[in-house]
Design an enzyme around this catalytic site. Structure first.
Site, PDB file in Angstrom:
ATOM      1  N   SER A  64       7.025 -26.907  31.033  1.00 14.04           N
ATOM      2  CA  SER A  64       7.390 -28.169  30.794  1.00 14.04           C
ATOM      3  C   SER A  64       6.610 -28.736  29.561  1.00 14.04           C
ATOM      4  O   SER A  64       7.113 -28.060  28.575  1.00 14.04           O
ATOM      5  CB  SER A  64       6.660 -29.039  31.907  1.00 14.04           C
ATOM      6  OG  SER A  64       6.973 -30.347  31.993  1.00 14.04           O
ATOM      7  N   ASP A 276      10.131 -34.587  27.596  1.00  7.05           N
ATOM      8  CA  ASP A 276       9.069 -33.288  27.448  1.00  7.05           C
ATOM      9  C   ASP A 276      10.077 -32.396  27.522  1.00  7.05           C
ATOM     10  O   ASP A 276      11.431 -32.234  27.418  1.00  7.05           O
ATOM     11  CB  ASP A 276       8.240 -33.627  28.407  1.00  7.05           C
ATOM     12  CG  ASP A 276       8.647 -33.393  29.622  1.00  7.05           C
ATOM     13  OD1 ASP A 276       9.739 -33.200  29.959  1.00  7.05           O
ATOM     14  OD2 ASP A 276       7.815 -32.890  30.727  1.00  7.05           O
ATOM     15  N   ALA A 371       1.878 -42.574  34.303  1.00  8.52           N
ATOM     16  CA  ALA A 371       1.952 -43.282  32.845  1.00  8.52           C
ATOM     17  C   ALA A 371       2.677 -42.367  31.847  1.00  8.52           C
ATOM     18  O   ALA A 371       3.232 -42.950  31.068  1.00  8.52           O
ATOM     19  CB  ALA A 371       0.509 -43.631  32.329  1.00  8.52           C
ATOM     20  N   ASN A 372       2.703 -41.044  32.220  1.00  7.33           N
ATOM     21  CA  ASN A 372       3.226 -39.913  31.191  1.00  7.33           C
ATOM     22  C   ASN A 372       4.564 -40.074  31.077  1.00  7.33           C
ATOM     23  O   ASN A 372       5.342 -39.210  30.470  1.00  7.33           O
ATOM     24  CB  ASN A 372       2.536 -38.823  31.543  1.00  7.33           C
ATOM     25  CG  ASN A 372       2.940 -38.003  32.744  1.00  7.33           C
ATOM     26  OD1 ASN A 372       3.796 -38.425  33.386  1.00  7.33           O
ATOM     27  ND2 ASN A 372       2.129 -37.253  33.276  1.00  7.33           N
ATOM     28  N   ARG A 496     -10.964 -35.801  35.375  1.00  6.88           N
ATOM     29  CA  ARG A 496     -10.530 -34.810  36.208  1.00  6.88           C
ATOM     30  C   ARG A 496      -9.959 -33.462  35.506  1.00  6.88           C
ATOM     31  O   ARG A 496      -9.516 -33.402  34.333  1.00  6.88           O
ATOM     32  CB  ARG A 496      -9.259 -35.471  37.187  1.00  6.88           C
ATOM     33  CG  ARG A 496      -8.227 -36.083  36.186  1.00  6.88           C
ATOM     34  CD  ARG A 496      -6.880 -36.518  36.928  1.00  6.88           C
ATOM     35  NE  ARG A 496      -6.102 -35.243  37.276  1.00  6.88           N
ATOM     36  CZ  ARG A 496      -5.226 -34.656  36.602  1.00  6.88           C
ATOM     37  NH1 ARG A 496      -4.949 -34.838  35.471  1.00  6.88           N
ATOM     38  NH2 ARG A 496      -4.606 -33.753  37.403  1.00  6.88           N
ATOM     39  N   PRO A 497     -10.066 -32.343  36.605  1.00  4.87           N
ATOM     40  CA  PRO A 497      -9.609 -31.160  35.935  1.00  4.87           C
ATOM     41  C   PRO A 497      -8.063 -30.973  35.755  1.00  4.87           C
ATOM     42  O   PRO A 497      -7.673 -31.538  36.875  1.00  4.87           O
ATOM     43  CB  PRO A 497     -10.092 -30.103  36.997  1.00  4.87           C
ATOM     44  CG  PRO A 497     -10.521 -30.882  38.181  1.00  4.87           C
ATOM     45  CD  PRO A 497     -10.543 -32.226  37.904  1.00  4.87           C
ATOM     46  N   GLY A 499      -4.556 -29.660  36.080  1.00  4.66           N
ATOM     47  CA  GLY A 499      -3.648 -28.676  37.026  1.00  4.66           C
ATOM     48  C   GLY A 499      -2.542 -27.944  36.327  1.00  4.66           C
ATOM     49  O   GLY A 499      -2.147 -27.033  36.750  1.00  4.66           O
TER      50      GLY A 499
END
Ligand code: G16
Length: 540
Positions: A64, A276, A371-372, A496-497, A499
């Site tokens: 992606s 994207d 939001a992305n 946040r990590p 993913g």
């Protein structure tokens, strides 16, 4: 299960020693050269899942928004949704098993999930345009065939197109025809029907510039454009003919850098959008007369869509419950606008389409967007039936609104967020409402915000709670964030990590861009200090 054959083929797709990967936000993602064994094993797992569910399962080879050197894989469940959580765990176990343990892990999964190994299996496969994708998808096919599964390789597809194919195949064609033609025709027919109703159909509404991130979106939009050209003409940029995938372009770049992609010339007030790399996200933007860049992200897309759906329901005279689902990244202004002005209930889930999709299924109509720019709308079966009936029975004005809603339902890809489908939905709504991109943007003003990435030795040291809005570990990090947030007005921050990438993500918003930038930087420093930062300290 022919264990001998599995062992033999597995050795041809050997796991690098000591490599541990996790099925993350959207499957496995890492450097392409580390993924051959994962692909083979996901082929095996897809066969088991197909046998268990007696349905077609999808395997998509893509990373992606990640850089071109990365790749990834995710499995698509029967109704086009993301893989069930318990199977994500199986995926992680299988991907990380050492060669000698593979057979045992496969048998364990089959037993735990009561898989009938005599059952037939069918797997469909799609891939994006990365140089590594073709070979990796062949490894998936090797995994499928060695376990006796049948397959159909769709070749190049956008991720949401593969989700659509899986959904169609498992609903006996009711959702649509499981071919690329079927997808183009279903969406284009609904779009053309809708735009025919638009009184505003001048050039302003008919043309759109699309940045395709040098990815699969360009190929597929080019194939599709003549189907809908009656209603919209698209001009493609970053179509893969020269640039690198996702490099200085695409939805993720535009959203996170808050600037236009390279390779696209924008005149003032022209409506533009970016996909994207696998065309499952979309964001819009324009330059105003003073040359200022304005981003219209997933939050504003959700607002446009949910307000249009609400208006149609009022016209039809139906009171159905609409809910909007967001994540912690949603701009504070959007949540306030949805709740206070539009009076729509808003829910917050963890990042990852699977979480939002699941929540959105609880409503008659659930609109979810990150939001992305990743999102779609879901309509319950009861709603779809009701609207179909209304489109046939109601008197004139109401019937027209019901017909519109029927077409909008067909235009959404209800299996997954889909840049092409969302683009057509947005274009139809703007034309039907006679809204310019500036008027849409003016619905509310975003709070200035900033997103940053921090490198740490092991991002798993950060754990979160409350839909990722608070850090639980490492000790002291949340307290540090709280203290920093107090220094600014209208401020909020969280970490946040990721993913999908080996980074910790930092988000901050505040009353001015300067404050949002400062806050994001200070929070990055706190992460660097308390969560084991590596490399260079974050620079302002
Ligand atoms: C994937 C997921 C999205 C998520 C994004 C970033 O998007 O499908 O739900 O927002 O990754 O996730 P993270 O912050 O955990 O890295 P995509 O477009 O890359 O498939």
């Amino acid at each position: 299960m022919d264990l001998g054959a599995i062992t033999k083929y597995s050795a041809l797709h050997a796991k690098p020693n000591g490599l541990i990967l996790q099925y993350g936000t959207a499957g496995f993602r890492t450097k392409a050269e580390h993924l051959d064994h994962v692909m083979f094993r996901m082929g095996l797992l897809a066969v088991l899942r197909s046998k268990q569910t007696k349905s077609t399962i999808g395997v998509m080879v893509t990373a992606s928004h990640n850089p071109e050197e990365d790749n990834g894989v995710k499995l698509v469940d029967p109704l086009g949704e993301m893989l069930a959580p318990s199977w994500e765990e199986h995926a992680t176990c299988l991907a990380n098993a050492e060669e000698q343990d593979m057979q045992r892990v496969l048998i364990d999964i089959s037993e735990k999930e009561a898989v009938n190994l005599q059952q037939d299996a069918f797997v469909v496969i799609g891939r994006d345009t990365r140089p590594s994708s073709e070979k990796l998808s062949q490894s998936v096919i090797d995994g499928v065939t060695v376990l006796g599964g049948q397959f159909h390789d769709y070749g190049l597809l956008t991720t949401p197109q593969l989700h659509y194919m899986v959904y169609c195949r498992n609903t006996g064609g009711r959702y649509g025809k499981a071919t690329i033609e079927g997808y183009y025709q279903k969406l284009s027919k609904a779009f053309v029907e809708l735009t025919k109703q638009a009184s505003c159909s001048g050039d302003e509404y008919r043309s759109l510039k699309v940045d395709c991130a040098n990815g699969i979106g360009a190929l597929k939009l080019r194939e599709m454009e003549h189907y809908f050209s009656q209603g919209l003409s698209v001009q493609l940029f970053n179509d893969g003919s020269k640039g690198k995938l996702n490099h200085l372009c695409g939805a993720d770049f535009v959203k996170s850098h808050q600037k236009p992609p390279q390779g696209m010339e924008i005149k003032s007030n022209e409506r533009c959008c970016s996909f994207d790399g696998d065309a499952d996200r979309i964001v819009y933007y324009y330059h105003d007369a003073d040359g200022h860049f304005h981003l219209i992200d997933g939050d504003k897309i959700a607002t446009l869509i949910s307000s249009f759906l609400k208006e149609l329901l009022v016209e039809i005279g139906e009171s159905l419950n609409i809910g909007v689902v967001q994540t912690a990244y949603a701009n504070g202004s959007s949540t306030r606008y949805l709740e206070e002005v539009m009076k729509v209930p808003v829910y917050c889930t963890k990042t990852g389409v699977k979480h939002l999709h699941h929540k959105a299924q609880e409503f008659d109509i659930g609109v979810y967007f990150e939001a992305n720019g990743h999102g779609t709308a879901l309509f319950s079966t009861a709603v779809e039936m009701k609207i179909k009936q209304s489109a046939e029975q109601l008197e004139d004005k109401k019937r027209k609104a019901a017909k519109m809603l029927e077409n909008i339902i067909d235009l959404f890809n209800q299996a997954a967020g889909d840049a092409i489908s969302d683009m057509l939905v947005i274009e139809a709504i703007l034309a039907l409402k006679g809204l310019t991109v500036q008027q849409w943007d003016a619905l509310y003003t975003d709070l200035p915000n900033r997103q940053l990435k921090v490198q740490v030795a092991d991002r798993r040291v950060i754990s979160t709670t409350n839909a990722e809005r608070q850090a639980v570990t490492p000790p002291g990090l949340q307290e540090a964030i709280n203290d920093l947030v107090k220094k600014y007005k209208l401020s909020r921050a969280f970490v946040r990590p990721s993913g999908t990438e080996d980074v910790v993500r930092v988000y901050a918003e505040a009353d001015s861009q300067e404050s949002a930038d400062h806050l994001a930087h200070e929070v990055s420093l706190a992460v660097f200090q308390l969560a084991g930062g590596i490399g260079e300290r974050p620079q302002p």
